[in-house]
Design a protein around this motif. Structure first.
Motif, PDB file in Angstrom:
ATOM      1  N   ARG A  37      -5.137   6.082   8.357  1.00 22.81           N
ATOM      2  CA  ARG A  37      -4.310   5.108   8.884  1.00 22.81           C
ATOM      3  C   ARG A  37      -3.061   5.933   9.166  1.00 22.81           C
ATOM      4  O   ARG A  37      -2.889   6.999   9.067  1.00 22.81           O
ATOM      5  N   GLU A  70      -9.702  12.334  -2.628  1.00 19.52           N
ATOM      6  CA  GLU A  70      -9.000  11.781  -1.470  1.00 19.52           C
ATOM      7  C   GLU A  70      -9.647  11.061  -1.636  1.00 19.52           C
ATOM      8  O   GLU A  70      -8.384   9.424  -1.904  1.00 19.52           O
ATOM      9  N   ARG A  79      -8.775   8.224  -5.004  1.00 18.27           N
ATOM     10  CA  ARG A  79      -7.500   8.425  -4.451  1.00 18.27           C
ATOM     11  C   ARG A  79      -7.709   6.566  -3.800  1.00 18.27           C
ATOM     12  O   ARG A  79      -6.942   5.795  -4.130  1.00 18.27           O
ATOM     13  N   ILE A  80      -8.181   6.965  -2.726  1.00 17.04           N
ATOM     14  CA  ILE A  80      -7.905   5.540  -1.962  1.00 17.04           C
ATOM     15  C   ILE A  80      -9.018   4.597  -2.368  1.00 17.04           C
ATOM     16  O   ILE A  80      -8.250   3.783  -2.714  1.00 17.04           O
ATOM     17  N   ALA A  82      -6.373   3.140  -5.215  1.00 12.01           N
ATOM     18  CA  ALA A  82      -4.628   1.922  -3.960  1.00 12.01           C
ATOM     19  C   ALA A  82      -5.903   1.215  -3.896  1.00 12.01           C
ATOM     20  O   ALA A  82      -5.335  -0.142  -3.635  1.00 12.01           O
ATOM     21  N   ARG A 136      -4.064  -2.775  -4.910  1.00  4.85           N
ATOM     22  CA  ARG A 136      -3.504  -3.693  -3.987  1.00  4.85           C
ATOM     23  C   ARG A 136      -4.999  -4.810  -3.836  1.00  4.85           C
ATOM     24  O   ARG A 136      -4.096  -5.880  -3.666  1.00  4.85           O
ATOM     25  N   HIS A 173      -3.145  -0.888   2.025  1.00  9.66           N
ATOM     26  CA  HIS A 173      -3.039   0.166   1.395  1.00  9.66           C
ATOM     27  C   HIS A 173      -3.260   1.689   1.494  1.00  9.66           C
ATOM     28  O   HIS A 173      -2.933   1.842   2.800  1.00  9.66           O
ATOM     29  N   TYR A 174      -2.651   2.510   0.152  1.00  7.66           N
ATOM     30  CA  TYR A 174      -1.945   4.222   0.616  1.00  7.66           C
ATOM     31  C   TYR A 174      -3.598   4.636   1.173  1.00  7.66           C
ATOM     32  O   TYR A 174      -5.578   4.337   0.992  1.00  7.66           O
TER      33      TYR A 174
END
Length: 290
Positions: A71, A94, A97-98, A101, A105, A170-171
């Motif tokens: 993003r 990572e 984590r995505i 998220a 979301r 989202h993250y």
């Protein structure tokens, strides 16, 4: 190594938001006359093993890949990563984590929609498979299954459009951090459909310069969602920074109108991509491997 034939560098299975299994995609690609394709599910490499087994059985070439969510401010930027090490600690952390998220979301979006429409979280989970990266496409499929929208495209233009107020971002890491993660995992990064929103929304030149410094390989120039003026600007940036131009379908099975192999990548570009990636090994087409 010499690669010949048609190669589609952007294909999704039901491990993320496609509708076919990884093995199904290999068989479809073979039937479509492709020599090779890249499996690039969103933020996951979980479909690689199944796709590799079927590719080795059929003699089709396979480039293991991933489509990493990033993003830049308000803008979602997807970065394709080819031949990454699926066990690289930074990339694994990572993407986990995505995905977490994305899932939380998605749950909040469903809760909001459920206040106005007969949609539940179980309806969405029914549209996924084990290990899937749950996201808006699965919500769209649930809306279709319930008869609330005609198809995915209608869902994204209707209930799931940002103007309705149900959707939130989202993250995701920045594009530069995404490129660094892919390169750090031995992969080859390419920005997906960078001209989809038109010339004025293509990544700014200073950002492109940062991406190039971080190891960017190229831009996905030939893609049905790139607008004509957006594609012209992307071509200018490719020339300006000495990047590679790729082409691909972004095939999702029956989930989107995109057709497998509708855009492909020059074999010389594929050869340079394969030479650069060190994180994992591709499956070479049987003719190229022999």
């Amino acid at each position: 190594m010499r690669i010949s034939g048609r190669v589609d560098l952007h294909v999704h299975s039901r491990v993320s938001d496609g509708t076919g299994s990884p093995a199904d995609l290999v068989r479809e690609a073979h039937a479509a006359g492709l020599a090779m394709f890249a499996l690039t599910d969103h933020d996951t490499t979980a479909g690689w093993a199944e796709a590799r087994r079927e590719a080795e059985r059929t003699g089709l070439g396979l480039i293991p890949g991933i489509e990493l969510s990033t993003r830049l401010g308000w803008r979602s930027v997807h970065v394709l990563g080819y031949l990454v090490d699926p066990l690289d600690p930074g990339l694994v952390a990572e993407t986990e984590r995505i995905r977490a998220a994305r899932r939380s979301r998605a749950r909040r979006i469903v809760d909001r929609i459920g206040e106005d429409y007969p949609l539940s979280w179980d309806d969405v989970l029914a549209q996924t498979t084990a290990g899937s990266t749950v996201g808006r496409p699965h919500i769209a499929d649930a809306l279709v299954a319930l008869g609330l929208e005609a198809d995915r495209s209608a869902a994204f233009a209707g209930i799931l459009h940002p103007r309705t107020g149900y959707v939130e971002p989202h993250y995701a890491p920045t594009p530069v951090d995404g490129v660094r993660l892919i390169v750090g995992a031995g992969g080859v990064p390419v920005v997906a459909h960078p001209g989809a929103a038109g010339r004025d929304r293509v990544l700014p030149e200073p950002v492109v310069a940062e991406l190039v410094d971080a190891g960017l390989f190229g831009f996905e120039l030939h893609h049905r969602e790139n607008t004509p003026d957006g594609a012209r600007r992307v071509a200018e940036l490719i020339e300006r920074f000495g990047l590679e131009a790729t082409g691909s379908s972004d095939y999702h099975g029956t989930g989107k109108p995109n057709r497998l192999g509708e855009h492909v990548t020059d074999p010389a570009v594929i050869e340079r991509l394969l030479a650069r990636g060190t994180g994992t090994t591709p499956v070479l087409p049987r003719a190229a491997a022999s």
